[in-house]
Enzyme design. Sequence first.
Site, PDB file in Angstrom:
ATOM      1  N   GLU A 282       0.703  -1.164  -0.091  1.00  0.00           N
ATOM      2  CA  GLU A 282       0.119   0.025   0.120  1.00  0.00           C
ATOM      3  C   GLU A 282       0.874   1.224  -0.070  1.00  0.00           C
ATOM      4  O   GLU A 282       0.522   2.111  -0.543  1.00  0.00           O
ATOM      5  CB  GLU A 282      -0.871  -0.021   1.342  1.00  0.00           C
ATOM      6  CG  GLU A 282      -2.243  -0.463   0.916  1.00  0.00           C
ATOM      7  CD  GLU A 282      -3.276  -0.433   2.102  1.00  0.00           C
ATOM      8  OE1 GLU A 282      -2.938   0.476   3.024  1.00  0.00           O
ATOM      9  OE2 GLU A 282      -4.131  -1.175   1.966  1.00  0.00           O
ATOM     10  N   HIS A 303       8.969 -26.596  -1.586  1.00  0.00           N
ATOM     11  CA  HIS A 303       8.125 -27.897  -2.100  1.00  0.00           C
ATOM     12  C   HIS A 303       7.118 -27.507  -3.000  1.00  0.00           C
ATOM     13  O   HIS A 303       6.246 -28.217  -3.508  1.00  0.00           O
ATOM     14  CB  HIS A 303       7.875 -28.637  -1.034  1.00  0.00           C
ATOM     15  CG  HIS A 303       8.881 -29.553  -0.344  1.00  0.00           C
ATOM     16  ND1 HIS A 303       9.631 -30.587  -0.514  1.00  0.00           N
ATOM     17  CD2 HIS A 303       9.792 -28.763   0.757  1.00  0.00           C
ATOM     18  CE1 HIS A 303      10.713 -30.789   0.279  1.00  0.00           C
ATOM     19  NE2 HIS A 303      10.726 -29.721   1.193  1.00  0.00           N
ATOM     20  N   LYS A 417     -14.068  -0.622  -3.997  1.00  0.00           N
ATOM     21  CA  LYS A 417     -15.281  -0.115  -2.929  1.00  0.00           C
ATOM     22  C   LYS A 417     -16.635   0.540  -3.534  1.00  0.00           C
ATOM     23  O   LYS A 417     -17.626   0.089  -3.566  1.00  0.00           O
ATOM     24  CB  LYS A 417     -14.692   0.465  -1.664  1.00  0.00           C
ATOM     25  CG  LYS A 417     -13.810   0.040  -0.734  1.00  0.00           C
ATOM     26  CD  LYS A 417     -13.359   0.785   0.364  1.00  0.00           C
ATOM     27  CE  LYS A 417     -12.205   0.418   1.097  1.00  0.00           C
ATOM     28  NZ  LYS A 417     -11.513   1.393   2.055  1.00  0.00           N
TER      29      LYS A 417
HETATM   30  O1  PA5 Z   1      -3.810   0.892   5.684  1.00  0.00           O
HETATM   31  C1  PA5 Z   1      -4.938   1.186   5.516  1.00  0.00           C
HETATM   32  O2  PA5 Z   1      -5.246   2.218   5.511  1.00  0.00           O
HETATM   33  C2  PA5 Z   1      -6.049   0.068   5.117  1.00  0.00           C
HETATM   34  O3  PA5 Z   1      -5.484  -1.125   5.198  1.00  0.00           O
HETATM   35  C3  PA5 Z   1      -7.028   0.144   6.509  1.00  0.00           C
HETATM   36  O4  PA5 Z   1      -6.360  -0.260   7.635  1.00  0.00           O
HETATM   37  C4  PA5 Z   1      -8.323  -1.030   6.192  1.00  0.00           C
HETATM   38  O5  PA5 Z   1      -8.715  -0.549   4.984  1.00  0.00           O
HETATM   39  C5  PA5 Z   1      -9.165  -0.871   7.438  1.00  0.00           C
HETATM   40  O6  PA5 Z   1      -9.546   0.502   7.342  1.00  0.00           O
HETATM   41  P1  PA5 Z   1     -10.407   0.897   8.642  1.00  0.00           P
HETATM   42  O7  PA5 Z   1      -9.520   0.846   9.995  1.00  0.00           O
HETATM   43  O8  PA5 Z   1     -10.869   2.377   8.457  1.00  0.00           O
HETATM   44  O9  PA5 Z   1     -11.839   0.006   8.862  1.00  0.00           O
END
Ligand code: PA5
Length: 442
Positions: A282, A303, A417
Site C-alpha cells: 500500500e 516444495h 469499494k
Molecule cells: O492501511 C490502511 O489504511 C487500510 O488497510 C485500512 O487499515 C483498512 O482498509 C481498514 O480500514 P479501517 O480501519 O478504516 O476500517
Amino acid sequence: MSNSIQVFNKYAFGEVTEQQVNAMMPEAEQALEVLEKGNGAGNDFLGWLHLPSSITAEELADIEETASKLRTTCEYVVVVGIGGSYLGAKAAIEALSDCFAPYKADHTAKVLFAGNNIGEDYLHDLMTLLTDRRFGIVVISKSGTTTEPAIAFRLLKDLLEKQVGKAIASKRIVAITDARKGALRNLATQEGYKTYVIPDNVGGRFSVLTPVGLLPIAIAGFDIKELVAGAVEVEQGCNCAILTYAATRNALYRAGKKIELLVNFNPKLHYLAEWWKQLYGESEGKGGKGIFPAAVDFSTDLHSMGQWIQDGERTIFETVISVGEQQNRVIIPHDEADLDGLNYIAGKDVDYVNKMAELGTRLAHVDGGVPNLLITVPALTERYLGMLLYFFEKACGVSGYMLGVNPFDQPGVEAYKKNMFALLSKPGYEEASAALQEKLRR
Ligand code: PA5
C-alpha cells in the site's frame, strides 16, 4: 551475537554491484532526512514515527487494564478489523504464541479474528463456536465505515446482546476508532463502550504500535511494554540497517528486480509477512511504480514455489528473516535400525537442520540469479518483535521516498469499494451503479 536487528547485503550483489548500492546511500540518507524533518509527501501521516517514544506509561497501563478485564471475563475475545486494523495484531500474536494456541501459554482468553473477510461460512462457524461461550469483542476501524468489519461486528454484537443482554454486552465491547467521526465512533458513544483513539496522523498500516495492535496483543497475554521498548531502541538507535535495506532494495528494483519475496524459515512469521505485504504494497505500489511484495514460508514453500524461485523468470530478489534462537530445543533421536537414514543428524536439534536449509537455500538461489538480503533477529520475543515492526515501518518510509511516491496514502484501494457499493445499491452510489450496469450490458 548481536542483540539487535542486522541487515546483510553481501549476497545481493551480481547484476547490481556493491559500488552501485553504496552510491545510493546518500540518496537513502536524504530520504531519511526528509522523513525525519517531516517535509516530504504525506507528512500529515507521520504520527507513527515517534509513537514508540511518545506512548506514556499511563497509556500502556490503561491498555493493560482493559486487556486484563477482558481476559478475566471472557473465554474468547474476537478482534474485528481488516487491513491495518488487523494484520499487526495478528502478526505479533502469531509470532509470540505457542504454535497451537493464539495466546500466551498461561493465559486463558483466546484471541480470534473476524471482519477481515466476507466469508459466510467463516462467520457462521465463528458464531457457532461462540454460542454459549463467554466472549468479548474489540472492534477496530479507523474510518468506522469499512464494510467487512461492520458486517462482522453487527452479527457478533447481536449474538452477544442476545446471550448476556445489552448492559453486560456493552461492558465486553471495546471500540478503537477515530476520535470524532465515523459510524463506529457514533455507535460507541451511544452504547457507552470503552474506546481508544487511532490518531488522525497514523495510517492503518502504521498503527500496530497504537491500541490497534497493543490491545489485542495485551489480551493475548504478551508484554506490550517490552514490545514498545524494542521499537524505541530502533527509533532512537542507529539507522544503518534501515538505510542498507532501503538502498539495496531500491538498487535491485532499478536493475529490474521488480518482485521482493520476504522469506521466513519459521512458521510463526507467516503473518508478519502478511503485515509486511500490506505495509510495503500500500505504501509503494502507486503511480505505475513499486516493488511487488510477495512472501513465502520455507521450507514449506520450497516444495511448491522452489522450482520457480530457483529457475523461473529472473525478476525477483529475496529478503530472508533469520531468527537466531528458538524458544525450545527438540533433539533428533538416534534410531538403532536407521530405516529412514536419518542417523547422520541424530543428536542435532531441529533448528540446526533448519539453519542449514536456510543457508543452503540462500546460496542455491543466489547461484540461480536471485539476489539475497538477510535480516537477522536474535529471537522471537516481544522486544525483538517490536524492533522488527518499527524497523520495517521506518525503512518503508525511507524506501517510498527513494521510489518517489507518497508512502502514506492509498488512493487505489477505493476503486473496488465504489464498484461493490454500486452493485449493492448503497444509497449515494446511484450514478456509479447506472454506469456499472451499462458497462456490464456491453
Ligand atoms: O492501511 C490502511 O489504511 C487500510 O488497510 C485500512 O487499515 C483498512 O482498509 C481498514 O480500514 P479501517 O480501519 O478504516 O476500517
